[in-house]
Scaffold this motif. Structure first.
Motif, PDB file in Angstrom:
ATOM      1  N   SER B 276      15.352  42.689  -2.096  1.00 21.27           N
ATOM      2  CA  SER B 276      16.333  42.734  -1.007  1.00 21.27           C
ATOM      3  C   SER B 276      15.822  43.633   0.122  1.00 21.27           C
ATOM      4  CB  SER B 276      17.704  43.179  -1.517  1.00 21.27           C
ATOM      5  OG  SER B 276      17.692  44.542  -1.834  1.00 21.27           O
ATOM      6  N   ARG B 277      15.064  44.672  -0.246  1.00 24.40           N
ATOM      7  CA  ARG B 277      14.430  45.488   0.807  1.00 24.40           C
ATOM      8  C   ARG B 277      13.471  44.651   1.635  1.00 24.40           C
ATOM      9  NH1 ARG B 277      14.021  51.048   0.158  1.00 24.40           N
ATOM     10  NH2 ARG B 277      16.121  51.833  -0.171  1.00 24.40           N
ATOM     11  N   GLU B 280      15.373  42.534   3.948  1.00 25.34           N
ATOM     12  CA  GLU B 280      15.846  43.322   5.091  1.00 25.34           C
ATOM     13  C   GLU B 280      14.723  43.537   6.095  1.00 25.34           C
ATOM     14  OE1 GLU B 280      17.586  47.025   3.809  1.00 25.34           O
ATOM     15  OE2 GLU B 280      18.973  45.939   2.490  1.00 25.34           O
ATOM     16  N   ASP B 283      14.228  40.441   8.097  1.00 23.22           N
ATOM     17  CA  ASP B 283      15.298  40.292   9.091  1.00 23.22           C
ATOM     18  C   ASP B 283      14.996  41.146  10.318  1.00 23.22           C
ATOM     19  OD1 ASP B 283      16.784  38.461   7.791  1.00 23.22           O
ATOM     20  OD2 ASP B 283      18.143  39.896   6.847  1.00 23.22           O
TER      21      ASP B 283
END
Lengths: 227, 415
Positions: B276-277, B280, B283
């Motif tokens: 998930s890092r 991120e 993104d």
């Protein structure tokens, strides 16, 4: 007969760096239906200011402008634009045709955004000024006299009460100028009033009446009969 | 006063101003074009006039179109680059974030996972997650005179973790071996071949597919045996396969809570937080790239502002005469904005088309896969970029248009 277009004690002052300049000083002036009037005078006499007031392009500082008896001095820009469109036709010294539009399209410019198109009226008008074979020509394909006749047709597209001509012969040779003035005289014969602002003595020959402006005042009227 | 009708004109047309010559006569073949042009002009006067005005100075118009095209290209391309990177990374990371690896904690003297441990893990993982107990080891795998050292995995349910290239993965793995692609290649194995491992002969029932994603259990150089073939009865690893990274993280927490309550019996390894890092980060990277694109579009917007100013000043008299003969302010506004809009629309479309071409070029010249390049989420960027391009052009047109519309015709005509 009531004048179609009238200035009543119209004064126009401009603020400049040096102070106030009175361009037009309490001028009374009226144009009757079907009349042609020449406004003459040296440059700086207030001719252009007067034309601007008559053409509803500008409002007097004091005094009243009347169109068909209606006080139009304090109209909003939108109302004044509509009044110009409906009642006043303009002919300029520099023709001011739009170079990207054909002769026919130039004549139709005032009706450009109208829902109902002008139909064939532009064609009729161009035929009447002798340019029936130049409908799709662009301004750079027309001579000066032809351009001015396109401008006259444009001034007539909305069936105006009065045509204001600012030095209509200023950029034309003498013979072409004479032809344009004859054209404007034919316009007058149909009942449209014509105001000619000029310093060309030839123009006054074609006007029923002349008004001479000096320093923003009416100095002298010649010819014609006051109604 | 009565209105003056055309019928009251009484002179003969052209009696004095007849045609001077016929050389300018438009050809008869042009009549259809003229009538099409005329219909267009009557229907969309602002757009047609805008197009004609823009063609007066083609080079200048082309340059401002180019500016917008580059800005839109930058936003669309950089946005799609960021997206493609993210998609490609997600594909490479594959199920990494969805897996939890449970190992016995050897530091605490736990050598293997007992049946009880596995039941606890199964309960803790929940119903949606699959727990695959695995035995591990290493051995020489031979075929005839050739041999290679391979990782050994023992699991009864290989289908939960692996995919086959040829053959079928058995529902319950009871006999035979499944070989990884590297092993299959070095020993020239296929389904039906026989291999020898530590003196026992096994038939190959399936060959695994190449893995292009990162997984904790890499089967490329592995041989998967039924768990009973291992000497040890106990499993030394359990892989929990969850549906999403978030579920994997929750399962990992529950497993820690259940099994390590009194003593750290197991070490739990999961990468969902890392994944998930990484998401991120991508993104952020996408936003950053689009931001760079937006700056170039801003520059293009300023150039349109400049062009529109120049053209409205050049055409001041024309606009003045239009106002004099009855064109309203708001209509002048429309005319000028139409020019900005035409510049923006043409530039934006060119930019968007170019960005799609570049994306396809990316597929042609890099290792990116078609599924990543043609992913529907990529389409968002050219569309958004076109919207921004148009918006920027219109926004840049507003001030010059306002100035032109509010210029007093008296001042404009005086020059």
């Amino acid at each position: 007969m009531d004048p179609i277009l009238e200035l009543d004690g119209a004064t126009k002052t401009y603020r400049t760096g040096a102070g106030k300049v009175v361009a037009l000083d309490a001028v009374d002036f009226g144009v009757d239906p079907g009349e042609s009037v020449a406004v003459v005078g040296p440059s700086g006499s207030g001719k252009s200011t007067m034309l601007n007031l008559l053409g509803l392009l500008d409002a007097p500082t004091s005094g009243v402008t009347r169109l068909e008896g209606r006080d139009v001095t304090d109209l909003t820009d939108r109302e004044r634009t509509t009044a110009r469109k409906e009642s006043v036709g303009f002919v300029f010294q520099d023709f001011f045709l739009i170079p990207t539009l054909s002769a026919r399209e130039n004549v139709e410019v005032p009706t450009m955004f109208d829902r109902a198109g002008p139909g064939d009226r532009a064609v009729d008008l161009l035929e009447r000024v002798g340019l029936g074979d130049r409908l799709d020509h662009y301004p750079d394909e027309l001579s000066g006299g032809q351009k001015q006749r396109v401008a006259i047709a444009r001034a007539l597209i909305n069936d105006p009460d009065v045509v204001l001509a600012d030095e209509p012969t200023g950029n034309l040779d003498r013979e072409t100028g004479r032809q344009v003035l004859e054209e404007l005289d034919r316009v007058r014969e149909t009942g449209v009033s014509v105001v000619l602002v000029t310093h060309d003595p030839l123009v006054t020959e074609y006007a029923g009446r002349s008004v001479r402006l000096v320093d923003g005042r009416v100095a002298r009227e010649t010819g014609g009969v006051e109604a | 006063m009565a209105s003056v009708g055309v019928d009251r004109w009484d002179w003969r047309p052209g009696d004095r101003f007849g045609p001077a010559d016929d050389s300018n006569e438009p050809g008869t073949g042009g009549n259809r074009t003229v009538s099409v042009r005329r219909t267009l002009y009557r229907r969309f006067p602002a757009v047609v006039l805008a197009r004609r005005n823009l063609s007066r100075n083609r080079l200048r118009s082309a340059l401002s179109v180019l500016g917008i095209a580059i800005g839109v290209l930058a936003i669309a391309t950089l946005g799609m680059f960021g997206n493609v990177l993210q998609l490609a990374a997600a594909q490479s990371l594959g199920g990494l974030g969805n897996q939890v690896i449970v190992n016995p904690n050897q530091d605490a003297g736990v050598e293997s996972l007992s049946d009880r441990d596995l039941r606890e893990i199964d309960r803790a993982a929940g119903e949606d997650a699959t727990v695959v107990p695995v035995k591990t080891g290493g051995a020489l795998v031979e075929r005839g005179s050739e041999g290679t050292f391979a990782q050994l995995y023992g699991t009864a349910t290989p289908g939960a973790l692996f995919e086959a290239r040829s053959g079928e993965l058995p529902e319950r793995h009871r006999q035979g071996v499944i070989v990884g692609p590297d092993v299959a290649e070095s020993l020239d194995l296929r389904v039906g071949s026989t291999v020898e491992i530590e003196g026992n002969e096994y038939r190959v029932v399936a060959v695994l597919a190449d893995t292009d994603s990162i997984t904790p259990v890499r089967p490329d150089n592995a041989v998967i045996l039924p768990p009973d073939e291992f000497r040890s009865d106990e499993f030394d690893q359990a892989i929990v396969q969850a549906d999403s990274g978030r579920e994997a993280a929750a399962a990992a927490d529950r497993i820690r809570g259940r099994l390590n309550a009194r003593q750290d019996r197991v070490s739990v390894f999961e990468l969902s937080s890392v994944v998930s890092r990484i998401d991120e980060f991508f993104d952020l990277l996408s936003g950053f790239l689009v931001g760079i694109g937006a700056v170039s579009l801003l520059v293009a917007g300023v150039s349109i502002l400049n062009i529109m100013f120049v053209t409205t000043v050049e055409r001041r008299e024309e606009i003045g005469v239009m106002r004099a003969v009855g064109i309203q302010r708001v209509q002048v506004l429309k005319l000028v904005l139409a020019e900005a809009a035409v510049l923006g629309a043409v530039g934006s479309l060119l930019g968007a088309v170019a960005s799609v071409a570049i994306l396809l070029g990316l597929y042609e010249f890099t290792v990116l896969e078609l599924s990543v390049v043609l992913h529907p989420s990529n389409a968002v960027y050219p569309l958004v970029a076109v919207a921004f391009g148009l918006g920027t052009s219109l926004l840049s047109g507003i001030y010059p248009a306002y100035r032109a519309a509010t210029d007093r015709p008296v001042d404009a005509l005086r020059g």
